[in-house]
Design a protein around this motif. Structure first.
Motif, PDB file in Angstrom:
ATOM      1  N   VAL A  96     -11.145  14.363   5.889  1.00 26.88           N
ATOM      2  CA  VAL A  96     -11.468  13.044   5.328  1.00 26.88           C
ATOM      3  C   VAL A  96     -10.662  11.996   6.094  1.00 26.88           C
ATOM      4  N   LYS A  97     -11.374  11.123   6.806  1.00 25.13           N
ATOM      5  CA  LYS A  97     -10.670  10.093   7.565  1.00 25.13           C
ATOM      6  C   LYS A  97     -11.100   8.677   7.220  1.00 25.13           C
ATOM      7  N   ASP A  98     -12.190   8.543   6.432  1.00 23.22           N
ATOM      8  CA  ASP A  98     -12.689   7.211   6.120  1.00 23.22           C
ATOM      9  C   ASP A  98     -12.257   6.700   4.750  1.00 23.22           C
ATOM     10  N   LYS A  99     -11.561   7.537   3.986  1.00 19.58           N
ATOM     11  CA  LYS A  99     -11.046   7.152   2.670  1.00 19.58           C
ATOM     12  C   LYS A  99      -9.560   7.517   2.620  1.00 19.58           C
ATOM     13  N   PRO A 100      -8.743   6.679   1.984  1.00 23.07           N
ATOM     14  CA  PRO A 100      -7.309   7.027   1.883  1.00 23.07           C
ATOM     15  C   PRO A 100      -7.093   8.226   0.962  1.00 23.07           C
ATOM     16  N   VAL A 101      -6.249   9.152   1.393  1.00 23.61           N
ATOM     17  CA  VAL A 101      -5.957  10.375   0.643  1.00 23.61           C
ATOM     18  C   VAL A 101      -4.457  10.450   0.384  1.00 23.61           C
ATOM     19  N   VAL A 102      -4.089  10.714  -0.862  1.00 25.06           N
ATOM     20  CA  VAL A 102      -2.681  10.906  -1.232  1.00 25.06           C
ATOM     21  C   VAL A 102      -2.596  12.161  -2.091  1.00 25.06           C
ATOM     22  N   LEU A 103      -1.930  13.176  -1.576  1.00 27.74           N
ATOM     23  CA  LEU A 103      -1.761  14.434  -2.296  1.00 27.74           C
ATOM     24  C   LEU A 103      -0.275  14.651  -2.582  1.00 27.74           C
ATOM     25  N   SER A 104       0.073  14.712  -3.857  1.00 26.01           N
ATOM     26  CA  SER A 104       1.470  14.934  -4.242  1.00 26.01           C
ATOM     27  C   SER A 104       1.830  16.401  -4.115  1.00 26.01           C
ATOM     28  N   ARG A 105       3.052  16.649  -3.654  1.00 34.75           N
ATOM     29  CA  ARG A 105       3.559  18.018  -3.654  1.00 34.75           C
ATOM     30  C   ARG A 105       3.642  18.518  -5.085  1.00 34.75           C
ATOM     31  N   VAL A 106       3.657  19.823  -5.271  1.00 40.43           N
ATOM     32  CA  VAL A 106       3.635  20.401  -6.609  1.00 40.43           C
ATOM     33  C   VAL A 106       4.755  19.870  -7.496  1.00 40.43           C
ATOM     34  N   ASP A 107       5.918  19.556  -6.908  1.00 36.09           N
ATOM     35  CA  ASP A 107       7.046  19.067  -7.708  1.00 36.09           C
ATOM     36  C   ASP A 107       7.044  17.560  -7.901  1.00 36.09           C
ATOM     37  N   GLY A 108       6.077  16.862  -7.268  1.00 36.70           N
ATOM     38  CA  GLY A 108       6.009  15.420  -7.417  1.00 36.70           C
ATOM     39  C   GLY A 108       7.038  14.663  -6.602  1.00 36.70           C
ATOM     40  N   HIS A 109       7.783  15.358  -5.740  1.00 35.96           N
ATOM     41  CA  HIS A 109       8.859  14.707  -4.985  1.00 35.96           C
ATOM     42  C   HIS A 109       8.512  14.506  -3.513  1.00 35.96           C
ATOM     43  N   ALA A 110       7.240  14.623  -3.170  1.00 33.12           N
ATOM     44  CA  ALA A 110       6.776  14.311  -1.823  1.00 33.12           C
ATOM     45  C   ALA A 110       5.273  14.055  -1.901  1.00 33.12           C
ATOM     46  N   VAL A 111       4.779  13.199  -1.009  1.00 33.69           N
ATOM     47  CA  VAL A 111       3.337  13.017  -0.881  1.00 33.69           C
ATOM     48  C   VAL A 111       2.926  13.306   0.550  1.00 33.69           C
ATOM     49  N   TRP A 112       1.710  13.799   0.688  1.00 31.40           N
ATOM     50  CA  TRP A 112       1.085  14.094   1.982  1.00 31.40           C
ATOM     51  C   TRP A 112      -0.146  13.208   2.051  1.00 31.40           C
ATOM     52  N   VAL A 113      -0.212  12.362   3.056  1.00 27.01           N
ATOM     53  CA  VAL A 113      -1.287  11.374   3.116  1.00 27.01           C
ATOM     54  C   VAL A 113      -2.001  11.453   4.457  1.00 27.01           C
ATOM     55  N   ASN A 114      -3.223  10.902   4.495  1.00 20.35           N
ATOM     56  CA  ASN A 114      -3.945  10.871   5.762  1.00 20.35           C
ATOM     57  C   ASN A 114      -3.670   9.552   6.492  1.00 20.35           C
ATOM     58  N   SER A 115      -4.222   9.430   7.686  1.00 22.07           N
ATOM     59  CA  SER A 115      -3.941   8.254   8.518  1.00 22.07           C
ATOM     60  C   SER A 115      -4.504   6.984   7.895  1.00 22.07           C
ATOM     61  N   LYS A 116      -5.639   7.101   7.192  1.00 22.59           N
ATOM     62  CA  LYS A 116      -6.229   5.936   6.537  1.00 22.59           C
ATOM     63  C   LYS A 116      -5.266   5.358   5.497  1.00 22.59           C
ATOM     64  N   ALA A 117      -4.641   6.221   4.726  1.00 22.58           N
ATOM     65  CA  ALA A 117      -3.685   5.761   3.707  1.00 22.58           C
ATOM     66  C   ALA A 117      -2.492   5.081   4.370  1.00 22.58           C
ATOM     67  N   MET A 118      -1.991   5.664   5.462  1.00 16.71           N
ATOM     68  CA  MET A 118      -0.850   5.042   6.148  1.00 16.71           C
ATOM     69  C   MET A 118      -1.241   3.690   6.744  1.00 16.71           C
ATOM     70  N   ALA A 119      -2.473   3.595   7.262  1.00 16.72           N
ATOM     71  CA  ALA A 119      -2.915   2.324   7.841  1.00 16.72           C
ATOM     72  C   ALA A 119      -3.022   1.246   6.758  1.00 16.72           C
ATOM     73  N   LEU A 120      -3.591   1.591   5.606  1.00 17.72           N
ATOM     74  CA  LEU A 120      -3.715   0.623   4.514  1.00 17.72           C
ATOM     75  C   LEU A 120      -2.347   0.193   3.990  1.00 17.72           C
ATOM     76  N   ALA A 121      -1.369   1.091   4.097  1.00 19.24           N
ATOM     77  CA  ALA A 121      -0.015   0.780   3.633  1.00 19.24           C
ATOM     78  C   ALA A 121       0.818   0.104   4.713  1.00 19.24           C
ATOM     79  N   GLY A 122       0.249  -0.023   5.922  1.00 15.13           N
ATOM     80  CA  GLY A 122       0.957  -0.698   7.009  1.00 15.13           C
ATOM     81  C   GLY A 122       2.134   0.091   7.553  1.00 15.13           C
ATOM     82  N   ILE A 123       2.058   1.408   7.489  1.00 14.98           N
ATOM     83  CA  ILE A 123       3.187   2.252   7.914  1.00 14.98           C
ATOM     84  C   ILE A 123       3.058   2.588   9.391  1.00 14.98           C
TER      85      ILE A 123
END
Length: 548
Positions: free
Chosen positions: A146-173
């Motif tokens: 998935v590259k055309d929609k922002p994706v944010v997946l939390s780690r099982v413990d909630g202490h990390a997120v794994w995101v795609n490039s679209k999400a980072m671009a929208l966040a300006g990272i």
């Protein structure tokens, strides 16, 4: 499909009905004095326990509504002393990648889930420790699917997120984005952000996710409540609520339509914390909602190497984890909470975090009091043996989740050396010194099923009964001790030991009927116990459907 127990077809019993007698049950309840009592008859009226005893008790209530329990085992309603109710409700409708065995497995699930979705794709449950190589994934791994929609997946413990490039671009990272204190941006060899953000770095992305409204909070609450009732949980301690959830909970309590009892902790990170504190402690007349504590975060989690350790991680040289707050900031938060009559419940997983939190509590107690507020350390997962007695001396309640030990045991042995493991997941040591353990699951980090937690507490084995004899078996609990931690322990931590947690006279008639005898079932069967009925304040709230 027919109901498992048809005897209730005659009438629905409301919270404020005539006296009701359930007889012919295999009943157990812990008691405030410490002994576990057995009974075969339970009498309740107006939602509260009148008496327990043998079947001759039925004759003393000739005008009561009677129910034949058909020898089912009856226990008090179970209390989960640490969970995330709205997170659980959301999780039930979001992408769940909890048991994935590879990055590609996550990707395929994501691609299927995202087909008919618009906007941000949210999910939870990944754990790199279960994948070949055990390495953190990257944004490129998600972009393949998935590259055309922002994706944010939390780690099982909630202490990390794994995101795609679209999400980072929208966040300006970019590579130039500063890492916030108490967080970590995992970088690629090129210096670019990899797509994994740990602890306080998560908000670099998550602050851009559209805010939820009250309607969505209510939907999540109802979804979570129904799920918890199906598992025999009648009361849950919600570990960190925001301002909007605070509003919804109070509205629902005032309309008397909360699905389960909730003991809510205000999130110390919420911008409106002081507004909520100034509104004062809250408790409704039916004990369905209690708000009187603040949830504080001291460090991260072990799986993402964010737990703050005194010595370095065994599998990452020169790395000691992340303190999310300084001791000075912790003391400020405690002082603020105590000044409004709220206790402080502080997340601390690593031994450095636990030591720092204990130091902060001790300093504030000396300066401004607060020691009698039943303050807690949430998780108390890895504690220096020298610091364990301080919990008792400072009257700090260890709020612990037994299933963390069986989920973490293989990973913990990689992350920690033997010295660090000495005070890890040390339930029996805490109990032996006289500490009261409030047990929970940390749902949706772990599954909410309390019988998973009870099984972990009494076996310290996985569902395949490994390792034989249990992992670090000196910390095993007895069945009595474990049940007490999931009932009266949680009640005590919420100042509710005279309201819930056992089936003693005058307490709310919160109870469950289950399909096996918790006390005599083979150890291997405990985690598979199913709830047949859940009653809350003398009202039937859940009935299992017969699959036959």
């Amino acid at each position: 499909m027919k109901l498992i127990i048809s005897l209730l077809a005659t009438a629905s019993i409301s919270c404020f009905a005539n006296t009701t007698v359930i007889y012919n049950v295999n009943g157990y309840t812990p008691t405030y004095q410490g002994q576990t009592q057995q009974f075969s008859t339970l009498v309740f009226k107006d939602g509260k326990v009148v008496k327990t005893g043998d079947d001759s008790l039925k004759a003393s209530f000739p005008d009561a509504t009677t129910i034949d329990g058909k020898k089912a085992t009856l226990l008090p309603g179970l209390i989960d002393a640490h969970g995330h109710i709205i997170g659980l409700g959301n999780n039930l409708s979001q992408l769940d990648v909890r048991n994935t065995q590879s990055v590609d497995m996550v990707g395929k699930m994501l691609a299927e889930f995202a087909k008919d979705k618009q906007g941000w794709i949210i999910g939870r449950g990944w754990n790199q420790e279960h994948w070949p190589g055990g390495q953190f994934p990257t944004a490129a791994d998600l972009d393949k699917y998935v590259k055309d929609k922002p994706v944010v997946l939390s780690r099982v413990d909630g202490h990390a997120v794994w995101v795609n490039s679209k999400a980072m671009a929208l966040a300006g990272i970019t590579a130039q984005t500063d890492t916030p204190s108490g967080g970590e941006i995992i970088k690629l060899p090129s210096g670019q952000p990899s797509g994994v953000f740990i602890d306080k770095a998560e908000t670099l992305v998550t602050q851009h996710i559209p805010k939820t409204d009250h309607a969505s909070i209510n939907r999540a609450l109802d979804n979570a409540g129904n799920h918890l009732l199906s598992l025999g949980i009648t009361s849950a301690h919600d570990a960190g609520i925001d301002y909007d959830t605070w509003q919804v909970y109070k509205q629902r309590a005032e309309h008397n339509n909360l699905p389960v009892r909730i003991v809510a902790m205000l999130s110390a990170g919420d911008p409106k914390l002081e507004t909520m504190l100034k509104a004062g402690r809250y408790k409704d007349m039916n004990d369905m909602l209690s708000i009187g504590s603040v949830k504080v975060y001291a460090d991260g989690a072990l799986g993402s190497r964010g737990a703050a350790l005194i010595n370095e991680y065994a599998d990452r040289k020169n790395h000691h984890g992340l303190m999310l707050e300084t001791q000075e900031k912790l003391e400020q938060l405690f002082t603020l909470s105590f000044s409004h009559g709220f206790s402080a419940n502080t997340h601390a997983i690593g031994d450095q975090a636990n030591k720092t939190v204990l130091d902060a509590y001790e300093n504030v107690f000396k300066k401004s009091g607060g020691i009698l507020l039943r303050n807690r350390i949430e998780h108390a997962q890895i504690v220096s043996p020298n610091d364990i007695p301080r919990f008792k001396a400072l009257k700090i309640i260890p709020s612990m989740q037994p299933v963390h030990a069986t989920s973490d045991m293989h990973m913990a042995e990689q992350r920690l050396n033997e010295t660090q493991l000495t005070g890890a997941y040390a339930w029996k040591t805490f109990l032996s010194q006289g500490s009261i353990i409030a047990a929970g699951s940390d749902f949706p980090v772990e599954l909410a099923d309390p019988f998973d937690g009870l099984y972990s507490a009494i076996t310290r084995m996985d569902h395949n009964q490994l390792p034989e004899g249990g992992w670090r078996p000196e910390e095993l609990l007895s069945r009595d001790e474990a049940l007490r931690a999931f009932t009266l322990g949680g009640a005590y931590a919420a100042h509710q030991e005279f309201k819930v947690g056992s089936l003693e006279q005058g307490k709310w008639a919160d109870f469950i009927l289950i399909n096996k005898d918790y006390y005599t079932a083979p150890l291997a069967d405990v985690h598979a116990i199913k709830v047949q009925q859940t009653w809350l304040a003398g009202e039937l709230k859940y009935t299992l459907e017969d699959e036959n």
